[in-house]
Design a protein around this motif. Sequence first.
Motif, short mmCIF file in Angstrom:
data_model
loop_
_atom_site.label_atom_id
_atom_site.label_comp_id
_atom_site.label_asym_id
_atom_site.label_seq_id
_atom_site.Cartn_x
_atom_site.Cartn_y
_atom_site.Cartn_z
N PRO A 194 -29.14 13.43 67.73
CA PRO A 194 -30.34 13.74 66.95
C PRO A 194 -30.41 15.24 66.66
CG PRO A 194 -30.87 12.37 68.84
CD PRO A 194 -29.45 12.77 69.00
N ALA A 195 -30.84 15.60 65.46
CA ALA A 195 -30.84 17.01 65.03
C ALA A 195 -31.71 17.87 65.95
CB ALA A 195 -31.34 17.10 63.59
N ASP A 196 -32.76 17.28 66.54
CA ASP A 196 -33.66 18.08 67.37
C ASP A 196 -33.27 18.07 68.85
OD1 ASP A 196 -34.20 15.48 67.89
OD2 ASP A 196 -36.39 15.66 67.77
N CYS A 197 -32.10 17.53 69.16
CA CYS A 197 -31.67 17.48 70.55
C CYS A 197 -30.85 18.74 70.85
CB CYS A 197 -30.82 16.23 70.79
SG CYS A 197 -30.42 16.00 72.51
N ARG A 198 -31.49 19.68 71.55
CA ARG A 198 -30.86 20.99 71.71
C ARG A 198 -29.77 21.00 72.77
NH1 ARG A 198 -35.90 24.64 72.49
NH2 ARG A 198 -36.74 22.59 72.96
N TYR A 199 -29.90 20.16 73.78
CA TYR A 199 -28.94 20.26 74.89
C TYR A 199 -27.73 19.36 74.71
CZ TYR A 199 -31.49 16.15 76.38
OH TYR A 199 -32.07 14.92 76.41
N TYR A 200 -27.75 18.42 73.76
CA TYR A 200 -26.55 17.59 73.55
C TYR A 200 -26.23 17.58 72.07
CZ TYR A 200 -22.94 14.26 74.76
OH TYR A 200 -21.71 13.68 74.98
N THR A 201 -25.14 18.26 71.71
CA THR A 201 -24.78 18.36 70.29
C THR A 201 -23.37 17.82 70.03
OG1 THR A 201 -24.01 20.61 70.69
CG2 THR A 201 -26.25 20.37 69.84
#
Length: 213
Positions: A194-201
């Motif tokens: 998800p685009a707003d998932c900062r810790y898993y990209t």
Amino acid sequence: MSSPVDDELPRRWCGPALLMAHGSWLGPWVQLRACTAGCRVLEVGFGMAIAASKVQEAPIDEHWIIECNDGVFQRLQDWAPQQPHKVVPLKGLWEEVAPTLPDSHFDGILYDTYPLSEETWHTHQFTFIRNHAFRLLKPGGVLTYCNLTSWGELMKAQYSDITTMFQETQVPALQEAGFLREDIRTEVMALVPPADCRYYTFPQMIIPLVTKH
Ligand SMILES: C[S@@+](CC[C@H](N)C(=O)[O-])C[C@H]1O[C@@H](n2cnc3c(N)ncnc32)[C@H](O)[C@@H]1O
């Protein structure tokens, strides 16, 4: 007892649930002995019920779920009677509840919780696996787990290959817990975080399938 995991967390940490939904994360585990007819499953961390709903699609007998957060546990209690298979809600931290559960009791274990402190960011799953998962599984039972806050960080900073990350950071601890190297399998899945998932990209997810001999 009030939970150290506050009510905001399920919303702020929705990344793992979204990742699981997106990547059908549990599929390979559900298809193993973990969730076959008549089996008993232990899930640690109810969250948004995405994984739990997937477990309930399998022909299991019993689904025991440990959840510490007051608000999330209330949702678990509301959800339980609507399910096709027996649910056993267990309130509290796994650190308190797991020691009360009997040895060799479960065919499948799914662990997906948050770190409760900075110090356990990369390691909380190992404490559960070493102290409980191995003894709680029946021989032939299968563990799966994730620590996406840890793995997301490792895949940003230290690794480019997710299988290498798993081999170097997870397998030694699984072996220390009692699992044999040949019984530790993984599957890699593509996903779009998800685009707003900062810790898993990272655009892949790794699924551990760890069988007790
Ligand atoms: C990432 S969410 C689980 C998401 C879930 N697998 C799903 O599909 O929706 C983590 C859950 O674990 C719970 N939790 C965190 N630490 C815990 C602990 N030590 N013992 C029991 N539950 C815990 C949180 O309250 C939260 O509901």
